[in-house]
Design an enzyme around this catalytic site. Structure first.
Site, PDB file in Angstrom:
ATOM      1  N   ASP A  35       0.489  -0.984   0.199  1.00  0.00           N
ATOM      2  CA  ASP A  35      -0.140   0.046   0.204  1.00  0.00           C
ATOM      3  C   ASP A  35       1.070   1.471   0.138  1.00  0.00           C
ATOM      4  OD1 ASP A  35      -2.027  -1.889  -0.472  1.00  0.00           O
ATOM      5  OD2 ASP A  35      -1.771  -2.024   2.286  1.00  0.00           O
ATOM      6  N   GLY A  37       1.226   2.773  -2.646  1.00  0.00           N
ATOM      7  CA  GLY A  37       1.579   3.722  -3.609  1.00  0.00           C
ATOM      8  C   GLY A  37       1.470   3.301  -4.723  1.00  0.00           C
ATOM      9  N   LYS A  38       2.075   2.216  -5.038  1.00  0.00           N
ATOM     10  CA  LYS A  38       2.484   1.829  -6.544  1.00  0.00           C
ATOM     11  C   LYS A  38       1.494   1.997  -7.646  1.00  0.00           C
ATOM     12  CE  LYS A  38       2.651  -2.296  -4.472  1.00  0.00           C
ATOM     13  NZ  LYS A  38       1.908  -2.198  -3.136  1.00  0.00           N
ATOM     14  N   GLY A  39      -0.148   1.774  -7.184  1.00  0.00           N
ATOM     15  CA  GLY A  39      -1.329   1.747  -8.177  1.00  0.00           C
ATOM     16  C   GLY A  39      -0.574   3.127  -9.125  1.00  0.00           C
ATOM     17  N   HIS A  63      -5.220  -1.554  -5.451  1.00  0.00           N
ATOM     18  CA  HIS A  63      -3.680  -0.609  -5.784  1.00  0.00           C
ATOM     19  C   HIS A  63      -4.822   0.796  -6.721  1.00  0.00           C
ATOM     20  CE1 HIS A  63      -0.922  -3.161  -7.120  1.00  0.00           C
ATOM     21  NE2 HIS A  63      -1.037  -3.161  -6.059  1.00  0.00           N
ATOM     22  N   ARG A 169       1.811 -29.391  -7.468  1.00  0.00           N
ATOM     23  CA  ARG A 169       1.577 -29.742  -8.468  1.00  0.00           C
ATOM     24  C   ARG A 169       0.090 -30.493  -8.597  1.00  0.00           C
ATOM     25  NH1 ARG A 169       7.495 -32.100  -7.726  1.00  0.00           N
ATOM     26  NH2 ARG A 169       6.421 -32.112  -5.689  1.00  0.00           N
ATOM     27  N   GLY A 326     -11.058  -3.129   3.583  1.00  0.00           N
ATOM     28  CA  GLY A 326     -11.250  -2.521   4.256  1.00  0.00           C
ATOM     29  C   GLY A 326     -10.665  -2.416   6.048  1.00  0.00           C
ATOM     30  N   LEU A 356       4.110  12.266   1.771  1.00  0.00           N
ATOM     31  CA  LEU A 356       4.817  13.181   2.206  1.00  0.00           C
ATOM     32  C   LEU A 356       3.867  14.248   2.868  1.00  0.00           C
ATOM     33  CD1 LEU A 356       7.276  14.347   2.586  1.00  0.00           C
ATOM     34  CD2 LEU A 356       7.487  16.281   0.957  1.00  0.00           C
ATOM     35  N   ASP A 357       2.456  14.652   2.112  1.00  0.00           N
ATOM     36  CA  ASP A 357       1.496  16.043   2.639  1.00  0.00           C
ATOM     37  C   ASP A 357       1.242  14.933   3.246  1.00  0.00           C
ATOM     38  OD1 ASP A 357       1.455  13.740   0.563  1.00  0.00           O
ATOM     39  OD2 ASP A 357      -1.146  14.410   1.468  1.00  0.00           O
ATOM     40  N   GLY A 437       5.256  12.558  -3.464  1.00  0.00           N
ATOM     41  CA  GLY A 437       3.816  12.470  -3.185  1.00  0.00           C
ATOM     42  C   GLY A 437       3.313  12.954  -2.275  1.00  0.00           C
TER      43      GLY A 437
HETATM   44  P1  GDP Z   1      -0.716   0.669  -3.536  1.00  0.00           P
HETATM   45  O1  GDP Z   1      -1.075  -0.924  -3.009  1.00  0.00           O
HETATM   46  O2  GDP Z   1       0.717   0.574  -3.373  1.00  0.00           O
HETATM   47  O3  GDP Z   1      -1.021   0.161  -4.786  1.00  0.00           O
HETATM   48  O4  GDP Z   1      -1.229   1.155  -2.701  1.00  0.00           O
HETATM   49  P2  GDP Z   1      -3.053   1.671  -2.294  1.00  0.00           P
HETATM   50  O5  GDP Z   1      -3.649   1.924  -3.621  1.00  0.00           O
HETATM   51  O6  GDP Z   1      -3.324   0.736  -1.491  1.00  0.00           O
HETATM   52  O7  GDP Z   1      -2.544   2.859  -0.768  1.00  0.00           O
HETATM   53  C1  GDP Z   1      -2.070   4.392  -1.138  1.00  0.00           C
HETATM   54  C2  GDP Z   1      -3.132   5.002  -0.688  1.00  0.00           C
HETATM   55  O8  GDP Z   1      -2.853   6.256  -1.074  1.00  0.00           O
HETATM   56  C3  GDP Z   1      -4.374   5.116  -1.949  1.00  0.00           C
HETATM   57  O9  GDP Z   1      -5.311   4.992  -1.459  1.00  0.00           O
HETATM   58  C4  GDP Z   1      -3.341   6.368  -2.285  1.00  0.00           C
HETATM   59  O10 GDP Z   1      -4.921   7.126  -2.851  1.00  0.00           O
HETATM   60  C5  GDP Z   1      -2.954   7.207  -1.625  1.00  0.00           C
HETATM   61  N1  GDP Z   1      -2.111   7.833  -2.099  1.00  0.00           N
HETATM   62  C6  GDP Z   1      -0.753   7.584  -2.965  1.00  0.00           C
HETATM   63  N2  GDP Z   1      -0.253   8.143  -3.013  1.00  0.00           N
HETATM   64  C7  GDP Z   1       0.039   9.356  -2.394  1.00  0.00           C
HETATM   65  C8  GDP Z   1       0.170  11.193  -1.712  1.00  0.00           C
HETATM   66  O11 GDP Z   1       1.296  11.045  -2.371  1.00  0.00           O
HETATM   67  N3  GDP Z   1      -0.454  11.734  -1.089  1.00  0.00           N
HETATM   68  C9  GDP Z   1      -1.740  11.006  -0.517  1.00  0.00           C
HETATM   69  N4  GDP Z   1      -2.326  11.726  -0.036  1.00  0.00           N
HETATM   70  N5  GDP Z   1      -2.086   9.860  -0.551  1.00  0.00           N
HETATM   71  C10 GDP Z   1      -1.575   8.812  -1.698  1.00  0.00           C
HETATM   72  P1  IMO Z   2      -0.728  -4.190  -2.123  1.00  0.00           P
HETATM   73  O1  IMO Z   2      -0.299  -4.387  -4.197  1.00  0.00           O
HETATM   74  C1  IMO Z   2      -0.860  -4.659   2.346  1.00  0.00           C
HETATM   75  C2  IMO Z   2      -0.691  -8.623   3.662  1.00  0.00           C
HETATM   76  C3  IMO Z   2      -1.938  -9.532   4.228  1.00  0.00           C
HETATM   77  C4  IMO Z   2      -1.698 -10.349   4.941  1.00  0.00           C
HETATM   78  C5  IMO Z   2      -0.399 -10.977   4.302  1.00  0.00           C
HETATM   79  C6  IMO Z   2      -1.027 -12.083   3.366  1.00  0.00           C
HETATM   80  O2  IMO Z   2      -2.150  -3.401  -2.323  1.00  0.00           O
HETATM   81  O3  IMO Z   2       0.243  -3.445  -1.292  1.00  0.00           O
HETATM   82  P2  IMO Z   2      -2.312 -12.819   1.029  1.00  0.00           P
HETATM   83  O4  IMO Z   2      -4.203 -12.850   1.005  1.00  0.00           O
HETATM   84  O5  IMO Z   2      -1.547 -12.460   0.689  1.00  0.00           O
HETATM   85  O6  IMO Z   2      -2.086 -14.533   1.717  1.00  0.00           O
HETATM   86  O7  IMO Z   2      -2.258 -11.926   3.474  1.00  0.00           O
HETATM   87  O8  IMO Z   2      -0.646  -9.909   3.461  1.00  0.00           O
HETATM   88  N1  IMO Z   2      -1.107  -8.578   1.852  1.00  0.00           N
HETATM   89  C7  IMO Z   2      -1.008  -6.805   1.945  1.00  0.00           C
HETATM   90  N2  IMO Z   2      -0.556  -6.236   2.834  1.00  0.00           N
HETATM   91  N3  IMO Z   2      -1.069  -4.779   0.817  1.00  0.00           N
HETATM   92  C8  IMO Z   2      -1.138  -5.466  -0.094  1.00  0.00           C
HETATM   93  O9  IMO Z   2      -0.814  -5.762  -1.399  1.00  0.00           O
HETATM   94  C9  IMO Z   2      -1.214  -6.843   0.540  1.00  0.00           C
HETATM   95  N4  IMO Z   2      -1.726  -8.357   0.243  1.00  0.00           N
HETATM   96  C10 IMO Z   2      -1.618  -8.934   0.720  1.00  0.00           C
HETATM   97  O10 IMO Z   2      -2.486  -8.503   4.762  1.00  0.00           O
HETATM   98  O11 IMO Z   2      -0.876  -9.575   6.459  1.00  0.00           O
HETATM   99 MG    MG Z   3      -2.294  -1.397  -1.873  1.00  0.00          MG
END
Ligand code: GDP
Ligand code: IMO
Ligand code: MG
Length: 449
Positions: A35, A37-39, A63, A169, A326, A356-357, A437
């Protein structure tokens, strides 16, 4: 194979030298516990990409991409699916839950994502996640809780059980589903029986499942290709921009993460090679994505976690809630020990520092720079979770900038104290920071070079 043949291109028979290895692939990877912010970073790069590929994980990923005020969340679909000019590829290393895939596509189509089915390619070697894998994921969590007093806190998307089937397998792949359905059905029944012998409470309506799978297979068929050959052609055809979107993150990697509180795939750079059939020679830039602080969903050690007002502020200001489940994310100070560890494995060529914000209102900001055990600094990241639980974190403290950075679009727009914080991080990791960001949407990204 003799020497001459080894130097020939598999597809064309032409001679190929190591200097003519083909297009380079850019890889985007999570440098913390997910999480980061890869997306958002992928979306930024995808505007110019020809291919955007997922190489591992499944719909445990979540993402977020925000474009023109509209928020999309992607789980199995590569975030580049938003770009009408790029092709999205789900590679062999991904585990696919077909109901989840189509549900996700249909949901986003209602939000305005048009023509995604025509832009999606799925590898015939990718393994399938079945509904019962997801049920078993839940049963395993209950069992862990009962036996050990704690679970992993998985997303219950069937990821662990599906990768277990793959490794043992007995798993079934996309090519099996699209092949002889009688044979597929027999193997499906065997797999169900195998799980029922392990989990007697597991009930599966086999005929209903097979009927649904048959329907999904027809919808999937036009998207399926030999993923290896498809990638080979993309790498060796005319110049192409190819992007790999990592899911999950380094500290959740099955080999390098905080085992056993990890996911079941390689979320580090090797996963891009094995999950798509890309030779290491074709890996170009490797961008690590890190938040300006740290979060974690689920259970497991988290040395810089702040179970106090700071943690609560980061959680609420950062809207730190899991996109897939959630759940509230646990929050703490930026831990540079883990980001450096992620860099040791991935060899980042640059970093995107996001959110950063969120730190804008803090009086002071801490950064974890080293771990100590029994008063002595340790140079490595501990493999053993009992040890990691015991480390003492050494912090550097920075004055907060107490200024709204969300409107900053270039380096000079940032307050000096924020610049100082960023430069410290860059120097400490030893990798240039290419983006910072300052907000959710596509334009809220400062590009440094
Ligand atoms: P990912 O799984 O790595 O793609 O990240 P997520 O989407 O799960 O979580 C990142 C959250 O941070 C999302 O709600 C993005 O919209 C938000 N986000 C990403 N970059 C920024 C940033 O620079 N500032 C703020 N305020 N939110 C960001
Ligand atoms: P993104 O791509 C945050 C965590 C789960 C749990 C552990 C194992 O959005 O960054 P799983 O369902 O994969 O067997 O769960 O890994 N987890 C993540 N946490 N972001 C993710 O993906 C995650 N994918 C798995 O919360 O602790
Ligand atoms: Mg995520």
């Amino acid at each position: 194979m003799n020497h001459k043949n080894a130097n020939q291109s598999a597809a064309t028979g032409q001679k190929r030298s190591r200097n003519d290895a083909g297009n380079k692939v850019t890889v985007v990877l999570g440098a913390q516990w997910g999480d980061e912010g890869k997306g958002k970073v992928v979306d930024l790069l995808a505007t110019e990409a020809d291919f955007v590929c997922r190489c591992q994980g499944g719909n445990n990923a979540g993402h977020t991409v925000v474009v023109d005020g509209k928020e999309y969340d992607f789980h199995l679909l590569p975030s580049g699916i938003i770009n009408p000019k790029s092709v999205s590829l789900i590679g062999n290393g991904v585990v696919i839950h077909l109901p989840g895939l189509f549900e996700e596509g249909d949901k986003n189509e209602k939000k305005g994502l048009k023509g995604w089915e025509k832009r999606l390619i799925v590898s015939d070697r990718a393994h399938l996640v079945f509904d019962f894998h997801q049920v078993v994921d839940g049963l395993q969590e209950t069992e862990r809780q009962a036996q050990e007093g704690k679970n992993i806190g998985t997303t219950k998307k069937g990821i662990g059980p599906a990768y277990s089937s793959k490794a043992s397998r007995t798993g079934l792949r996309v090519c099996d589903l699209l092949g002889d359905f009688k044979d597929f059905s027999a193997r499906f029944k065997n797999l169900v029986r195998q799980y029922q012998s392990m989990y007697p409470s597991l009930t599966v309506d086999v005929e209903d499942q097979l009927k649904k799978l048959k329907e999904y297979s027809e919808r999937l068929r036009p998207m399926v290709r030999d993923g290896v050959y498809y990638m080979y052609e993309a790498l060796h055809g005319p110049p192409k921009k190819i992007l790999v979107e990592g899911a999950n993150a380094a500290l959740l990697d099955i080999d390098f993460g905080t085992y056993p509180f990890v996911t079941s795939s390689n979320c580090t750079v090797g996963g891009a090679c094995t999950g798509l059939g890309i030779p290491p020679l074709n890996i170009g830039d490797v961008f690590g994505v890190a938040k300006a602080y740290t979060t974690r969903v689920g259970i497991g050690a988290f040395p810089t976690e702040q179970l106090n007002a700071v943690g609560e502020l980061l959680q609420t200001r950062g809207h730190e809630v899991g996109v897939t489940t959630g759940r509230k994310r646990r929050c703490g100070w930026l831990d540079l020990v883990i980001v450096r560890y992620a860099h040791m494995i991935n060899g980042f060529t640059a970093i995107a520092l996001t959110k950063l914000d969120i730190l804008d209102v803090l009086d002071e900001i801490k950064v974890g720079v080293a771990y100590k055990l029994n008063g002595k600094r340790i140079p490595h990241f501990p493999a053993n979770m009992d040890v990691l639980q015991k480390v003492e974190v050494e912090y550097e403290t920075f004055p907060g900038w107490k200024t709204d950075t969300s409107a900053a679009r270039k380096w000079n727009d940032l307050p000096a104290k924020a610049q100082n914080y960023i430069r410290f991080i860059e120097n400490h990791i030893g990798v240039p920071i290419k983006w910072v960001g300052v907000g959710k949407s596509r334009e809220c990204m400062i590009q440094m070079f």
